[in-house]
Design a protein around this motif. Structure first.
Motif, mmCIF file in Angstrom:
data_model
loop_
_atom_site.group_PDB
_atom_site.id
_atom_site.type_symbol
_atom_site.label_atom_id
_atom_site.label_comp_id
_atom_site.label_asym_id
_atom_site.label_seq_id
_atom_site.Cartn_x
_atom_site.Cartn_y
_atom_site.Cartn_z
ATOM 1 N N ILE A 116 -23.245 4.392 51.656
ATOM 2 C CA ILE A 116 -24.247 3.916 50.490
ATOM 3 C C ILE A 116 -24.878 4.967 50.075
ATOM 4 N N VAL A 117 -25.540 5.763 50.577
ATOM 5 C CA VAL A 117 -26.508 6.818 49.888
ATOM 6 C C VAL A 117 -25.703 7.902 49.266
ATOM 7 N N PHE A 118 -24.577 8.633 50.058
ATOM 8 C CA PHE A 118 -24.039 9.824 49.769
ATOM 9 C C PHE A 118 -22.735 9.785 48.671
ATOM 10 N N LEU A 119 -21.901 8.603 49.306
ATOM 11 C CA LEU A 119 -20.445 8.719 48.696
ATOM 12 C C LEU A 119 -20.314 8.454 47.175
ATOM 13 N N PRO A 120 -20.884 7.596 46.625
ATOM 14 C CA PRO A 120 -20.882 7.457 45.290
ATOM 15 C C PRO A 120 -20.702 8.728 44.393
ATOM 16 N N ALA A 121 -21.943 9.529 44.582
ATOM 17 C CA ALA A 121 -22.060 10.730 43.817
ATOM 18 C C ALA A 121 -21.054 11.892 44.400
ATOM 19 N N LEU A 122 -20.911 11.961 45.545
ATOM 20 C CA LEU A 122 -19.977 12.628 46.199
ATOM 21 C C LEU A 122 -18.574 12.696 45.819
ATOM 22 N N VAL A 123 -18.093 11.468 46.006
ATOM 23 C CA VAL A 123 -16.870 11.180 45.296
ATOM 24 C C VAL A 123 -16.661 11.382 43.788
ATOM 25 N N GLU A 124 -17.468 11.087 43.150
ATOM 26 C CA GLU A 124 -17.426 11.428 41.591
ATOM 27 C C GLU A 124 -17.373 12.801 41.347
ATOM 28 N N ARG A 125 -18.184 13.787 42.069
ATOM 29 C CA ARG A 125 -18.193 15.059 41.857
ATOM 30 C C ARG A 125 -16.980 15.745 42.219
ATOM 31 N N ILE A 126 -16.512 15.370 43.410
ATOM 32 C CA ILE A 126 -15.145 15.922 44.125
ATOM 33 C C ILE A 126 -14.087 15.489 43.233
ATOM 34 N N GLY A 127 -13.920 14.117 42.530
ATOM 35 C CA GLY A 127 -12.890 13.803 41.845
ATOM 36 C C GLY A 127 -12.857 15.058 40.374
ATOM 37 N N ARG A 128 -14.032 15.222 39.890
ATOM 38 C CA ARG A 128 -13.890 15.923 38.901
ATOM 39 C C ARG A 128 -13.546 17.372 39.046
ATOM 40 N N GLU A 129 -14.181 17.814 40.241
ATOM 41 C CA GLU A 129 -13.863 19.475 40.476
ATOM 42 C C GLU A 129 -12.682 19.629 41.253
ATOM 43 N N ALA A 130 -12.226 18.795 42.052
ATOM 44 C CA ALA A 130 -11.227 18.831 43.036
ATOM 45 C C ALA A 130 -10.270 17.429 42.873
ATOM 46 N N PRO A 131 -9.557 17.276 41.966
ATOM 47 C CA PRO A 131 -8.751 16.234 41.904
ATOM 48 C C PRO A 131 -7.624 15.996 43.245
ATOM 49 N N GLY A 132 -7.341 17.097 43.732
ATOM 50 C CA GLY A 132 -6.342 17.001 44.913
ATOM 51 C C GLY A 132 -6.983 17.144 46.233
ATOM 52 N N LEU B 149 -32.235 4.372 51.280
ATOM 53 C CA LEU B 149 -31.261 3.031 51.486
ATOM 54 C C LEU B 149 -31.978 2.095 50.625
ATOM 55 N N ALA B 150 -33.303 1.903 50.607
ATOM 56 C CA ALA B 150 -33.823 0.816 49.982
ATOM 57 C C ALA B 150 -33.914 1.104 48.509
ATOM 58 N N GLN B 151 -33.892 2.174 48.053
ATOM 59 C CA GLN B 151 -33.797 2.569 46.584
ATOM 60 C C GLN B 151 -32.284 2.271 46.156
ATOM 61 N N ARG B 152 -31.276 2.470 46.892
ATOM 62 C CA ARG B 152 -29.836 2.346 46.568
ATOM 63 C C ARG B 152 -29.743 0.650 46.653
ATOM 64 N N LEU B 153 -30.359 -0.312 47.315
ATOM 65 C CA LEU B 153 -30.001 -1.672 47.474
ATOM 66 C C LEU B 153 -30.734 -2.419 46.541
ATOM 67 N N ALA B 154 -32.030 -1.740 46.083
ATOM 68 C CA ALA B 154 -32.933 -2.473 45.351
ATOM 69 C C ALA B 154 -32.221 -3.174 44.100
ATOM 70 N N GLY B 155 -31.890 -2.457 43.181
ATOM 71 C CA GLY B 155 -31.122 -2.928 42.030
ATOM 72 C C GLY B 155 -30.237 -3.880 42.299
ATOM 73 N N PRO B 156 -29.100 -3.532 42.653
ATOM 74 C CA PRO B 156 -27.714 -4.556 43.013
ATOM 75 C C PRO B 156 -27.990 -5.785 43.676
ATOM 76 N N PHE B 157 -29.055 -5.925 44.363
ATOM 77 C CA PHE B 157 -29.582 -7.062 45.178
ATOM 78 C C PHE B 157 -30.632 -7.754 45.039
ATOM 79 N N GLY B 158 -31.485 -7.283 43.956
ATOM 80 C CA GLY B 158 -32.688 -7.712 43.446
ATOM 81 C C GLY B 158 -33.893 -7.689 44.720
#
Length: 306
Positions: A109-125, A249-258
């Protein structure tokens, strides 16, 4: 025992047996027959005057001496491997490969969104996979190269591993907006009076939080126990339960789940979140690149590497 008395090939076989726990895959990896593996193991047993591995229905189980030898032998072989195979260049824009990270559901939850976006940009393979950092054979999988990095609170990764601290995070009380406790100044009496959601995160360092609460004599009414964090947002959103969770984790969950969170009324130890990699991969170009992206994205500049 003198080094001149040790056959390096036997140590290599020992290293692979620690990782695989079965004779057949070791024989295939080394390009020898199963009887040859058995004969070599017999030589090792005589040399160390120990069984080293015990045959069970679940595979070859290492003895305490084998567990003790695993770290130093792995480090020594990794050093030799690095000397014989200096690092090559790594072009992220051209390479095609799959890499695996071990982490908890909190990490996903905490790491993958930003990491996947970064790797997709720099290393699409480059594609990523995750496995649970609480897996029984995590150390063996990292030693064998099946897992590239582990991220989290992982006290079991010691000898044979490099590590760098990303950040330290406190634990907070998380609940829905509009909850009766959604006001300034959460007290210990408020915490005791609430009904709680408890996550039983076996195999991770987060279990120490419950131990600390018990030692402090803090009694709670536990209404629900779950084995992972991934459902916490959904559950808190529709109930008056309170959960003790890491702040990020609280920071990541607060917005989407109110949800909202408050400083915990019990003094709890901060969790040191680190990146771990096996000594064998320390100079590997792909591993260097991947952990570099992790450091850039998530390392707290105020926290010295540890």
């Amino acid at each position: 025992m003198e080094l001149r008395d040790v056959d390096l090939n036997l140590l290599l076989l020992f290293h692979h047996l620690m990782a695989e726990r079965r004779v057949t895959p070791v024989a295939e990896r080394l390009g020898i027959t199963q009887p040859a593996v058995s004969n070599a193991l017999a030589r090792l047993r005589r040399q160390f005057d120990d069984e080293l591995f015990l045959r069970t229905p679940a595979g070859m189980v290492p003895t305490p001496l084998a567990e003790q030898l695993a770290g130093p032998v792995g480090e020594a072989l990794a050093l030799i491997h690095r000397g014989l195979n200096p690092p090559t260049s790594f072009d992220p824009a051209r390479v095609r490969c799959a890499m695996t990270l071990a982490m908890t559901d909190i990490g996903e939850i905490v790491f993958l969104p930003a990491l996947v976006e970064r790797i997709g940009r720099e290393a699409p393979g480059v594609s990523l996979s995750t496995v649970r950092s609480s897996a029984v054979h995590l150390q063996d999988d990292m030693a064998a190269g099946r897992v590239d990095l582990a991220i989290g609170l992982l006290p079991q990764l010691k000898a044979g591993y490099f590590q760098r601290q990303l950040f330290r995070q406190p634990y907070v009380c998380l609940f829905r907006r509009g909850h009766p406790l959604d006001r300034p100044g959460l007290t210990l009496a408020d915490f005791r009076a609430a009904e709680h959601l408890v996550v039983l995160s076996a195999g991770t360092g987060h279990g120490k939080v419950d131990e600390r609460l018990k030692r402090a004599g803090v009694e709670r009414t536990v209404r629900l126990r779950v084995p992972h964090f991934v459902g916490v947002g959904h559950i808190l959103q529709g109930t008056d339960l309170v959960a003790t969770v890491p702040e990020r984790l609280a920071q990541r969950l607060a917005g989407p789940f109110g949800l909202t969170w408050r400083v915990h009324p019990v003094e709890l130890p901060e969790a040191p979140i680190k990146v771990f990699w096996h000594a064998k991969a320390h100079r590997d170009a792909a591993n260097l690149w991947l952990r570099g992206r992790v450091f850039e994205l998530f390392a707290d500049p105020l926290v010295a590497p540890a």
